[in-house]
Design an enzyme around this catalytic site. Sequence first.
Site, mmCIF file in Angstrom:
data_model
loop_
_atom_site.group_PDB
_atom_site.id
_atom_site.type_symbol
_atom_site.label_atom_id
_atom_site.label_comp_id
_atom_site.label_asym_id
_atom_site.label_seq_id
_atom_site.Cartn_x
_atom_site.Cartn_y
_atom_site.Cartn_z
ATOM 1 N N LYS A 20 -2.573 6.121 -4.357
ATOM 2 C CA LYS A 20 -3.546 6.976 -3.741
ATOM 3 C C LYS A 20 -3.212 8.689 -4.227
ATOM 4 O O LYS A 20 -2.500 8.494 -4.372
ATOM 5 C CB LYS A 20 -3.240 7.281 -1.979
ATOM 6 N N ILE B 73 -2.773 -3.231 6.931
ATOM 7 C CA ILE B 73 -1.671 -2.715 6.397
ATOM 8 C C ILE B 73 -0.800 -1.658 7.489
ATOM 9 O O ILE B 73 0.073 -1.293 6.835
ATOM 10 C CB ILE B 73 -1.599 -2.014 4.988
ATOM 11 N N HIS C 293 -7.160 9.305 -1.714
ATOM 12 C CA HIS C 293 -6.626 9.348 -0.758
ATOM 13 C C HIS C 293 -7.355 10.101 0.651
ATOM 14 O O HIS C 293 -7.338 9.757 1.388
ATOM 15 C CB HIS C 293 -5.625 10.554 -0.335
ATOM 16 N N TYR D 210 3.639 9.718 -0.360
ATOM 17 C CA TYR D 210 4.715 8.632 0.232
ATOM 18 C C TYR D 210 5.835 8.987 -0.495
ATOM 19 O O TYR D 210 7.010 9.088 -0.084
ATOM 20 C CB TYR D 210 4.742 7.352 0.655
ATOM 21 N N ASP E 261 1.218 -1.185 -0.213
ATOM 22 C CA ASP E 261 0.387 0.179 -0.067
ATOM 23 C C ASP E 261 0.846 1.030 0.340
ATOM 24 O O ASP E 261 1.503 1.686 0.788
ATOM 25 C CB ASP E 261 -0.549 0.149 1.389
HETATM 26 P P1 NDP Z 1 0.798 1.327 11.894
HETATM 27 O O1 NDP Z 1 0.377 0.992 12.818
HETATM 28 O O2 NDP Z 1 1.666 0.881 10.726
HETATM 29 O O3 NDP Z 1 2.593 1.555 12.782
HETATM 30 C C1 NDP Z 1 3.749 1.537 12.077
HETATM 31 C C2 NDP Z 1 4.454 2.336 12.991
HETATM 32 O O4 NDP Z 1 4.829 0.673 14.029
HETATM 33 C C3 NDP Z 1 6.871 2.468 12.605
HETATM 34 O O5 NDP Z 1 6.732 3.448 13.620
HETATM 35 C C4 NDP Z 1 6.776 0.908 12.948
HETATM 36 O O6 NDP Z 1 8.459 0.885 12.921
HETATM 37 C C5 NDP Z 1 6.373 0.352 14.615
HETATM 38 N N1 NDP Z 1 5.956 -0.954 13.977
HETATM 39 C C6 NDP Z 1 5.746 -2.086 13.271
HETATM 40 N N2 NDP Z 1 5.392 -2.970 14.107
HETATM 41 C C7 NDP Z 1 5.636 -3.600 15.012
HETATM 42 C C8 NDP Z 1 6.384 -3.940 15.508
HETATM 43 N N3 NDP Z 1 5.476 -5.654 15.684
HETATM 44 N N4 NDP Z 1 5.763 -4.192 17.224
HETATM 45 C C9 NDP Z 1 5.801 -2.776 17.375
HETATM 46 N N5 NDP Z 1 6.389 -1.560 16.776
HETATM 47 C C10 NDP Z 1 5.675 -2.017 15.268
HETATM 48 O O7 NDP Z 1 1.325 2.397 11.431
HETATM 49 P P2 NDP Z 1 1.086 3.737 10.260
HETATM 50 O O8 NDP Z 1 0.848 4.577 10.539
HETATM 51 O O9 NDP Z 1 2.170 3.678 9.257
HETATM 52 O O10 NDP Z 1 -0.433 2.590 9.038
HETATM 53 C C11 NDP Z 1 0.187 1.332 8.062
HETATM 54 C C12 NDP Z 1 0.389 2.207 6.734
HETATM 55 O O11 NDP Z 1 -1.358 2.558 6.680
HETATM 56 C C13 NDP Z 1 1.176 3.361 5.942
HETATM 57 O O12 NDP Z 1 2.694 2.471 5.932
HETATM 58 C C14 NDP Z 1 0.266 3.272 4.840
HETATM 59 O O13 NDP Z 1 0.335 2.600 4.339
HETATM 60 C C15 NDP Z 1 -0.905 3.367 5.801
HETATM 61 N N6 NDP Z 1 -1.775 4.738 5.600
HETATM 62 C C16 NDP Z 1 -2.669 5.574 5.013
HETATM 63 C C17 NDP Z 1 -3.595 6.713 5.604
HETATM 64 C C18 NDP Z 1 -4.137 7.349 4.527
HETATM 65 O O14 NDP Z 1 -4.474 8.694 4.973
HETATM 66 N N7 NDP Z 1 -4.793 6.744 3.172
HETATM 67 C C19 NDP Z 1 -2.663 7.494 6.858
HETATM 68 C C20 NDP Z 1 -1.778 6.874 7.598
HETATM 69 C C21 NDP Z 1 -1.303 5.286 7.123
HETATM 70 P P3 NDP Z 1 8.819 -0.007 12.584
HETATM 71 O O15 NDP Z 1 9.524 0.669 11.247
HETATM 72 O O16 NDP Z 1 10.340 0.809 13.068
HETATM 73 O O17 NDP Z 1 9.332 -1.623 12.478
#
Ligand code: NDP
Length: 289
Positions: free
Chosen positions: A91, A244, A124, A66, A61
Amino acid sequence: MEPRNLTLEPTVTFSNSQMPALITNTGQKIPQLGLGVYKVTPDIGVDLVRLAIGNGYRRIDTAALYDNEPEIGAGVRTSGVDREELFVTTKIWNDRQGYPEVFDAVEESLNRLNIGYLDMLLIHWPAPAQGKFVETWRAFEELLDKGRVRGIGVSNFNPEHIEELIESSNVIPAINQVELHPGLQQAEVRAINQKFGILTEAWSPLARARMNDEGVIQSISSRTGKTPAQVILRWHIQLGNLVIPKSSNPDRLSENIDVFDFELTETDMASIATLENGNRIGPNPADFS
Ligand code: NDP
């Protein structure tokens, strides 16, 4: 005995057959769990996507916002897995909404990704103050009709935005991707999505790791031997959400997909439901342009 291959290999080989697929209202099959790549920087994008695909991820995704579409596309192209087995979403950002303006934005994303076609294209944000999401959707319908994209959907649409869109258009969105985690469970959005046959997709499904220390999560984690993140992801899977999680860390990448070998009980599901606090990570879509 063959020498061991010491090059970088996926740490866990995940059996893809274990991951359920959800079916959209136009019959597309979407692997229920994919990799989110918001804040994945271009320098690691290609390797991360290849590693994720090696670990069993089949869905990525991304978004024009991004700034990593070229690297995500290169990772997909060089992954060694057939394009047809992978599902890529992008998006269109708010400043590219409108008919006919959005057509150029989609072609630009397609060129940057360079993977032939898009599996899913999302608006988006509704950006209601601009008043353009209905005309943007008309362009999306044409792109679907012409086969430039295989599926179309929306993101961050509140119930009133879904209702307005459906009243004024022909195609019902395949998915609505919204902020959704134990702190913000989006009951109303999930209900309207279900009413119209729209799949609900959770962004920030882990609440960016902010809920890992909650007592409820910790106690289920101790009992099941799964990590807090795995417990939360399993909760999403059992709710029927597309999910995701993002990670740039190889160990957490493997951890996050390893959620298909255990089940939460009804009591676990009910306990996690008590964590609703209404706190958003992102803005309320009603106010964001
Ligand atoms: P998430 O809830 O997926 O959390 C990601 C964070 O958690 C990162 O800092 C990551 O750090 C950490 N993390 C990941 N796995 C673990 C684990 N197993 N244990 C502990 N920490 C963990 O947040 P996102 O905001 O990134 O959301 C996911 C996806 O949703 C985005 O990447 C994007 O594709 C989408 N999105 C869509 C939006 C929209 O407006 N449509 C807005 C925001 C996000 P690390 O990388 O160091 O593991």
